[in-house]
Motif scaffolding. Sequence first.
Motif, mmCIF file in Angstrom:
data_model
loop_
_atom_site.group_PDB
_atom_site.id
_atom_site.type_symbol
_atom_site.label_atom_id
_atom_site.label_comp_id
_atom_site.label_asym_id
_atom_site.label_seq_id
_atom_site.Cartn_x
_atom_site.Cartn_y
_atom_site.Cartn_z
ATOM 1 N N GLU A 141 35.195 35.633 61.011
ATOM 2 C CA GLU A 141 36.444 36.384 61.147
ATOM 3 C C GLU A 141 37.217 36.563 59.839
ATOM 4 O O GLU A 141 38.204 37.295 59.805
ATOM 5 C CB GLU A 141 37.356 35.661 62.154
ATOM 6 N N GLY A 142 36.777 35.879 58.786
ATOM 7 C CA GLY A 142 37.538 35.912 57.547
ATOM 8 C C GLY A 142 37.290 37.154 56.707
ATOM 9 O O GLY A 142 36.500 38.033 57.047
ATOM 10 N N ARG A 143 38.006 37.214 55.582
ATOM 11 C CA ARG A 143 37.886 38.331 54.648
ATOM 12 C C ARG A 143 37.679 37.790 53.239
ATOM 13 O O ARG A 143 38.244 36.769 52.847
ATOM 14 C CB ARG A 143 39.138 39.214 54.693
ATOM 15 N N LEU A 144 36.863 38.500 52.489
ATOM 16 C CA LEU A 144 36.562 38.167 51.102
ATOM 17 C C LEU A 144 37.082 39.287 50.222
ATOM 18 O O LEU A 144 36.783 40.462 50.465
ATOM 19 C CB LEU A 144 35.052 38.006 50.913
ATOM 20 N N ALA A 145 37.868 38.943 49.212
ATOM 21 C CA ALA A 145 38.388 39.945 48.280
ATOM 22 C C ALA A 145 37.834 39.682 46.891
ATOM 23 O O ALA A 145 37.751 38.533 46.448
ATOM 24 C CB ALA A 145 39.919 39.914 48.242
ATOM 25 N N ILE A 146 37.459 40.738 46.211
ATOM 26 C CA ILE A 146 37.047 40.678 44.816
ATOM 27 C C ILE A 146 38.089 41.444 44.001
ATOM 28 O O ILE A 146 38.350 42.618 44.259
ATOM 29 C CB ILE A 146 35.656 41.309 44.599
ATOM 30 N N GLY A 147 38.708 40.754 43.054
ATOM 31 C CA GLY A 147 39.671 41.400 42.171
ATOM 32 C C GLY A 147 41.120 41.274 42.567
ATOM 33 O O GLY A 147 41.989 41.865 41.920
ATOM 34 N N GLY A 148 41.434 40.497 43.615
ATOM 35 C CA GLY A 148 42.822 40.339 44.023
ATOM 36 C C GLY A 148 42.985 39.191 44.997
ATOM 37 O O GLY A 148 42.011 38.724 45.598
ATOM 38 N N LEU A 149 44.215 38.721 45.182
ATOM 39 C CA LEU A 149 44.522 37.616 46.078
ATOM 40 C C LEU A 149 44.959 38.176 47.428
ATOM 41 O O LEU A 149 45.921 38.934 47.516
ATOM 42 C CB LEU A 149 45.631 36.746 45.486
ATOM 43 N N LEU A 150 44.260 37.801 48.484
ATOM 44 C CA LEU A 150 44.536 38.332 49.815
ATOM 45 C C LEU A 150 45.841 37.796 50.394
ATOM 46 O O LEU A 150 46.120 36.601 50.331
ATOM 47 C CB LEU A 150 43.394 37.975 50.760
#
Length: 411
Positions: free
Chosen positions: A345-354
Amino acid sequence: MTGSFRKIAGGSGCVAVLAACLVAVATGAEVQRNGRGKTMIPGNSTINLGQQTNSWRPLVKTTANLTDVRSIKSTFEFRTFDPEGVVFYGDNHSGEEWFVLALHGGVPEMQIYKADMLISSSGGPRLDDGLWHLMEVSTEGKFVLLEVDGSKALMVGLHSQKVEEVITGQLRLALGGILIDSSKLLVPFRPEMDGCVRAGSWLDLTTPWEMEDDGAELRPCLETIQRGSYFPGSGFAVFNISALSIEAPESGVKIVLEGEFGQMDGTVLSIRGGGALVLGVDIDKNSQTMLLTFGNTVFSTASNTKKIMLMYHKQSIHLSYGEEPFEYQQNLTEGKNLDQSIWREGRLAIGGLLGEGEDAVGSNFLVGCLKKILVQGKQLDMDLSAKDASVWSHTCPVLQRERDNGRDQWV
């Protein structure tokens, strides 16, 4: 893209010329406005196609009368590291006949619709090598021919029992997208193309290109490039972790990042799940420091490395980096095991803080080039993310030292 025009030599109809109808772009885009307020670009401009996000809509398009077509051959130069996406499209009679040239698996692919025939053919050399390739699209009798660097790469034959009439009307051409519904394609693919075209001749037409998005700015085509994903400090990319098909999370999940981390600045990666920030990796270029935030724990180390590996186990998080790996492990206490639901259910961000939703909060966007982003050994494709239009999916500038001030800059 393609269009309709009067019958020319040989008789495979407009679509054969459609293919040739398309293909042009040279150097130096002189941007102007037309009477409808649209940005106009000369047909001989160099154009970067890599600024569309999750859209089939073309970057630029143009319309011409078929009676103005004087050539059935078009040539242009093309460069990309992107293995998949639309290069150009053309049609006549608002899409009654159409032609698409794309890359699929790095290889050229032509799809053509004419007289109730839907044809797809792929072949030739891989073009996603970051080098400039000379492309030529032409017709030979009932065949549409694609040549790459002077050699035949792909040929498609077209023949219809229907009586071919003299075609009049308008021809529509487009770069980086299509003007028909994508459901009409025989072979589906992702539309985004992070690449450049230049030095083209489009059937000797002089009609300028019109930009589809009034608010967009043309991204430059850099002289020197390298493979990777570039973040200029104005946006980031977000993945739903469930879409990454992570297998066997109980045995650990490994994320590997490669790049010149000592030259980066901002948030490299963040993971959010269960309503909270699970992990963040940030770099401060001025202090040459990398911060790993895991829950309430913050660990600091030097950022002068080219490789970072993060390994998540149910009861620990493990960090290593460098050719002679430095290792840090944070063990979790009883009752504070890593919530495995983040892999569903999670999210992964590249280049920024979620933050909440898909917003980025409380951090600087990343400035730098990530040469590799591997999750469980598989390269992440930025085109599969929800990303800001400023992110370059497959292309990075090259880090060079400026003579005047001795600083390294992305140019």
